[in-house]
Design an enzyme around this catalytic site. Structure first.
Site, PDB file in Angstrom:
ATOM      1  N   HIS A 294       0.806  -1.231   0.000  1.00 41.97           N
ATOM      2  CA  HIS A 294       0.000   0.000   0.000  1.00 41.97           C
ATOM      3  C   HIS A 294       0.836   1.276   0.000  1.00 41.97           C
ATOM      4  CE1 HIS A 294       0.765   1.233   4.180  1.00 41.97           C
ATOM      5  NE2 HIS A 294       0.867  -0.043   4.406  1.00 41.97           N
TER       6      HIS A 294
HETATM    7  N1  UDP Z   1      -3.051  -5.522   9.124  1.00 41.44           N
HETATM    8  C1  UDP Z   1      -4.299  -6.041   9.336  1.00 41.44           C
HETATM    9  N2  UDP Z   1      -5.047  -6.450   8.263  1.00 41.44           N
HETATM   10  C2  UDP Z   1      -4.583  -6.385   6.979  1.00 41.44           C
HETATM   11  C3  UDP Z   1      -3.276  -5.858   6.783  1.00 41.44           C
HETATM   12  C4  UDP Z   1      -2.540  -5.430   7.872  1.00 41.44           C
HETATM   13  O1  UDP Z   1      -4.748  -6.147  10.469  1.00 41.44           O
HETATM   14  O2  UDP Z   1      -5.311  -6.769   6.054  1.00 41.44           O
HETATM   15  C5  UDP Z   1      -2.286  -5.024  10.298  1.00 41.44           C
HETATM   16  C6  UDP Z   1      -0.928  -5.625  10.504  1.00 41.44           C
HETATM   17  O3  UDP Z   1      -1.010  -6.795  11.273  1.00 41.44           O
HETATM   18  C7  UDP Z   1      -0.187  -4.517  11.221  1.00 41.44           C
HETATM   19  C8  UDP Z   1      -0.814  -3.269  10.668  1.00 41.44           C
HETATM   20  O4  UDP Z   1      -2.058  -3.644  10.100  1.00 41.44           O
HETATM   21  O5  UDP Z   1      -0.429  -4.579  12.605  1.00 41.44           O
HETATM   22  C9  UDP Z   1       0.091  -2.663   9.636  1.00 41.44           C
HETATM   23  O6  UDP Z   1      -0.542  -1.634   9.009  1.00 41.44           O
HETATM   24  P1  UDP Z   1      -0.111  -1.039   7.614  1.00 41.44           P
HETATM   25  O7  UDP Z   1       0.631  -2.048   6.823  1.00 41.44           O
HETATM   26  O8  UDP Z   1      -1.330  -0.427   7.033  1.00 41.44           O
HETATM   27  O9  UDP Z   1       0.833   0.174   8.028  1.00 41.44           O
HETATM   28  P2  UDP Z   1       2.383   0.370   8.222  1.00 41.44           P
HETATM   29  O10 UDP Z   1       2.835  -0.537   9.326  1.00 41.44           O
HETATM   30  O11 UDP Z   1       3.043   0.087   6.927  1.00 41.44           O
HETATM   31  O12 UDP Z   1       2.512   1.808   8.594  1.00 41.44           O
END
Ligand code: UDP
Length: 353
Positions: A203
């Site tokens: 994403h």
């Molecule tokens: N996550 C979730 N469902 C999904 C994809 C990710 O619960 O379909 C959770 C994942 O376990 C983690 C968090 O969302 O705890 C990560 O979020 P994201 O990848 O959106 O953000 P980033 O960490 O890259 O800022």
């Protein structure tokens, strides 16, 4: 103490799950949801599943460019902070909500505490990097997940008090992974068995907003020989739809899923043969679950996972991704980001004047 906590997107609900309830045993907390992620599958489900208190305040601000969105949040937060007069504003991570919360508080002369301080990719093309650097230099209390983060802040001569507390996402992962792993329904829903698939997420703006990069992402996913389970972030779905490439993925080795709640996602993560991601949080969660990770970026803030050999950076190079997916992970998995008690340390640090 009266704490105003500002959150707004998916990983921030996960992070708040480690802190808010503990915080409320000693202090008054007002939880504010900016609205940055407003759909239920990216927000409400986390509040329900992870026991995050229901936000007392909601701004309903989403969409627009990063600049517009941050500006709208600032315009709303300024008067709100003046009216609520908190003793401290608590922010997490690196989103527009993080920067808006920190800047509005600093301008109102309210102390700011930043959880996940000091993380750097050293890539200013990432909107998250700009948000992190600015937030760290506005914050009075810098709560770091790793020694690397502490060193980054010292090198930049950050003015706030620096404390190494560990990673709050580890608290949540250690608590929920065993429970999530016991329920294989999310695997059945995706039509896969344990150890038989690669779990993918994508994403980051840098991977999905530019059509040439998005095409490379599609080609990389299609090049994976195993079944790929891909819970599709709404931003990525929208970009794939407008480029007309969603159908290509649907017909191939990829099982598209909607964005999943934390427990369903964690079940798929714990049983995956490997993880393929551009997420920050997912790199660490894979490590904790003992699942090798291949990261579709050329930098990471979570450098330790790469140093110990459990994570490989491949950017959007399909050949490199396939080679990395074939690697056998090392035998050792040392503790990297704390013992699962970061939330307690955050609350303790807030109480120190
Ligand atoms: N996550 C979730 N469902 C999904 C994809 C990710 O619960 O379909 C959770 C994942 O376990 C983690 C968090 O969302 O705890 C990560 O979020 P994201 O990848 O959106 O953000 P980033 O960490 O890259 O800022």
């Amino acid at each position: 103490m009266r704490v105003l906590t500002v959150i707004g997107n998916r990983p921030q609900f996960v992070k708040a799950a480690a802190v808010s309830r503990l915080l409320r045993t000693e202090h008054d907390e007002l939880l504010l949801h900016t609205g940055q992620h407003h759909d239920d599958e990216l927000s409400t489900i986390f509040i329900d599943e992870l026991g995050v208190p229901r936000p007392e305040l909601e701004l309903g601000i989403h969409g627009g460019t990063n600049t517009e969105q941050t500006a709208r949040m600032l315009a709303a937060l300024g008067p709100l902070i003046a009216e609520q007069r908190p003793d401290l504003v608590l922010v997490y991570g690196d989103t527009n909500s993080t920067l808006a919360g920190a800047l509005a508080a600093a301008q109102a002369r309210v102390p700011v505490a930043h959880v996940e301080a000091g993380m750097r990719s050293f890539d200013r093309a990432m909107p998250e990097e700009v948000n992190r650097v600015l937030t760290d230099h506005l914050a009075d209390l810098l709560l770091c997940p790793s020694q690397t983060a502490v060193a980054n802040l010292r090198r930049e001569s950050a003015a706030g008090r620096i404390e190494l507390v560990g990673d709050v996402m580890v608290d949540v992962a250690l608590l929920f992974q065993p429970r999530a792993k016991a329920d294989e329904r999310p695997l059945r829903d995706a039509g896969v068995g344990p150890g038989e698939y690669v779990l993918a997420t994508a994403h980051r703006a840098g991977n999905v907003d530019d059509p040439a990069r998005l095409r490379r992402l599609v080609d990389l996913l299609l090049a994976v020989e195993e079944t790929v389970v891909l819970p599709l972030h709404p931003r990525t779905r929208a970009r794939l739809e407008s480029a007309g490439w969603l159908g290509e993925l649907e017909g191939a080795n990829v099982r598209l899923r909607p964005p999943l709640g934390y427990l369903a996602f964690t079940a798929l993560l714990c049983h995956a043969r490997a993880v393929l991601t551009d997420s920050g949080g997912v790199q660490k969660e894979a490590y904790l679950a003992g699942v090798p990770c291949v990261t579709m970026r050329d930098t990471t803030e979570w450098v330790e996972t790469v140093e110990v050999g459990w994570n490989v950076l491949v950017d959007l190079d399909a050949g490199a991704a396939r080679a990395a997916l074939d690697r056998t992970p090392p035998a050792d998995r040392p503790e990297l980001y704390g013992d699962g008690r970061a939330g307690e340390r955050v609350v303790a640090a807030l109480a120190v004047p």
